[in-house]
Motif scaffolding. Structure first.
Motif, PDB file in Angstrom:
ATOM      1  N   ILE A  35       1.205  -0.933   0.025  1.00  0.00           N
ATOM      2  CA  ILE A  35      -0.149   0.156   0.064  1.00  0.00           C
ATOM      3  C   ILE A  35       1.254   1.076  -0.186  1.00  0.00           C
ATOM      4  O   ILE A  35       2.147   1.130   0.087  1.00  0.00           O
ATOM      5  N   HIS A  36       0.250   2.405  -0.244  1.00  0.00           N
ATOM      6  CA  HIS A  36       0.963   3.200  -0.596  1.00  0.00           C
ATOM      7  C   HIS A  36       1.402   4.261   1.127  1.00  0.00           C
ATOM      8  O   HIS A  36       0.232   3.989   2.032  1.00  0.00           O
ATOM      9  N   ASP A  37       2.447   4.434   1.346  1.00  0.00           N
ATOM     10  CA  ASP A  37       2.942   4.965   2.089  1.00  0.00           C
ATOM     11  C   ASP A  37       2.935   6.570   1.993  1.00  0.00           C
ATOM     12  O   ASP A  37       4.476   7.316   1.380  1.00  0.00           O
ATOM     13  N   PRO A  38       2.633   7.203   2.679  1.00  0.00           N
ATOM     14  CA  PRO A  38       2.676   9.546   2.497  1.00  0.00           C
ATOM     15  C   PRO A  38       3.855   9.487   3.314  1.00  0.00           C
ATOM     16  O   PRO A  38       4.534  10.111   2.616  1.00  0.00           O
ATOM     17  N   GLN A  39       4.152   8.552   4.116  1.00  0.00           N
ATOM     18  CA  GLN A  39       5.800   9.217   4.704  1.00  0.00           C
ATOM     19  C   GLN A  39       6.947   8.943   3.846  1.00  0.00           C
ATOM     20  O   GLN A  39       8.352   9.018   3.720  1.00  0.00           O
ATOM     21  N   ASP A  40       6.696   8.073   2.890  1.00  0.00           N
ATOM     22  CA  ASP A  40       7.918   7.304   2.124  1.00  0.00           C
ATOM     23  C   ASP A  40       8.315   7.718   1.030  1.00  0.00           C
ATOM     24  O   ASP A  40       6.915   7.396   0.145  1.00  0.00           O
ATOM     25  N   PRO A  41       9.104   8.459  -0.283  1.00  0.00           N
ATOM     26  CA  PRO A  41       8.435   9.083  -1.157  1.00  0.00           C
ATOM     27  C   PRO A  41       9.316   7.611  -2.194  1.00  0.00           C
ATOM     28  O   PRO A  41       8.774   8.431  -3.871  1.00  0.00           O
TER      29      PRO A  41
END
Length: 286
Positions: free
Chosen positions: A7-13
C-alpha cells in the motif's frame, strides 16, 4: 495482527502513489504459458562456459514446461555498465554527504580538520571503507561543474536509452509512460527476460580479496541494466552440471552454482516472483 505492505506510504517518497498503482496490471497467473525473452546481447565473449551451459539448460527446461522462447536485442545495455558507474557514485556522493560527524554519524577522536582541509576530513576518512571512499570521490567528480555535462548528463541519456530498449521488447506497456497507441502485433514481444546474473560463477574468497575493483565492477554487467531501468528482477541459483566441472576454470568449486536472472516489466513484481518459484522447481528437476 498482520500488516499489508503493498500500500502507499505517504511518509515514504519512494512509495508508489495510488494514481500509479491503479495503472499496474493485476498480473498473470503462474499457471499460464509465457513468452520468455533471450537477450542476445548478454551472450558476451567473457561468459564462462559453465554459465552459458546452465543458461541453455534452463531455457530448454522452461520450453519443455510449455513456455516459448524468443531472442530479443537490447543494444543499449552494452553501455549500461559505464553509465551505472557514473550514476551510482554520484548518488552515493550526494546521499552520504550528510555523514560528517556534525549532523549525522560518529566523529573521529581528536582535532579534525586543518587550514588546508574541511572540518570533517578525518572523520569521513575513518568512517568509510575504501570502496565507499572511491565511490564518493568518483561521484563528487562527475557532479562537479567541469564534468557534469560530459559524465552525469550523458549517463542519464544512456539510462533513458536502456529503459527504452526494455520497453520495446516487453509485451506489457510501461505504466509510467503516457498512454500511447499499442504497437501492432506482439510477435517480438515477451513477458519476461531470462539471462545469467553474472558472467562467471562465484569466485573463491582468496580471489575476491586480491581482485581489482574494475574486475569486480565487470561482474555487474548483467544486473545493472534492470537497475538503471527500474525494473523488477530476481536471481535464482541453478546448480552447475556435472560435466561442467571438467571445464578449465581456476575459480570453480564443487559448490559453485550459477545465478539465472528473471527480469520483468515495471509493475510485474508478482509475475517475476511467480516464475522465480517455477524456475527453482525446474532447476531441481533438470
Amino acid at each position: 495482527m498482520g500488516y499489508k505492505l503493498n500500500i502507499h506510504d505517504p511518509q515514504d517518497p519512494t512509495s508508489l502513489p495510488p494514481s500509479t498503482r491503479s495503472r499496474l496490471a493485476s498480473g498473470r497467473r503462474a499457471s499460464e504459458s509465457i513468452r520468455v525473452g533471450i537477450p542476445l546481447d548478454y551472450n558476451i565473449a567473457t561468459l564462462q562456459p559453465s554459465v552459458r551451459n546452465a543458461w541453455i539448460r534452463t531455457l530448454k527446461a522452461l520450453h519443455a514446461n510449455g513456455h516459448t522462447l524468443h531472442p530479443v536485442r537490447l543494444p543499449a545495455t552494452q553501455r549500461a555498465l559505464s553509465a551505472y558507474y557514473v550514476l551510482a557514485p554520484a548518488e552515493a556522493s550526494s546521499n552520504l554527504a550528510k555523514y560528517d560527524g556534525v549532523r549525522f554519524g560518529s566523529r573521529a577522536e581528536g582535532i579534525d580538520g586543518t587550514p588546508e582541509s574541511v572540518l570533517f576530513a578525518k572523520t569521513r576518512g575513518q568512517g568509510f571503507g575504501p570502496e565507499v571512499q572511491r565511490r564518493i570521490l568518483l561521484g563528487a567528480f562527475s557532479l562537479s561543474a567541469q564534468a557534469i555535462d560530459n559524465y552525469f548528463i550523458q549517463a542519464q541519456k544512456v539510462r533513458r536509452l536502456v529503459q527504452q530498449d526494455f520497453d520495446k521488447v516487453f509485451a506489457k506497456q510501461n505504466p509510467l509512460l503516457d498512454d500511447i497507441a499499442e504497437t501492432e502485433g506482439t510477435g517480438d514481444k515477451v513477458d519476461v527476460l531470462l539471462c545469467p546474473t553474472a558472467p562467471s560463477t562465484a569466485p573463491l574468497l582468496s580471489k575476491v580479496e586480491a581482485q581489482d575493483p574494475i574486475q569486480a565492477y565487470m561482474n555487474d554487467v548483467f544486473t545493472v541494466p534492470a537497475s538503471l531501468a527500474g525494473l523488477p528482477a530476481i536471481s535464482v541459483p541453478v546448480p552447475s552440471a556435472t560435466e561442467d566441472q571438467n571445464i578449465e576454470n581456476e575459480e570453480y568449486t564443487p559448490f559453485a552454482g550459477v545465478g539465472i536472472q528473471i527480469i520483468g516489466q515495471y509493475g510485474d513484481d508478482k509475475l517475476v516472483l511467480d516464475y522465480a518459484k517455477e524456475l527453482q522447481a525446474v532447476a531441481r528437476d533438470s
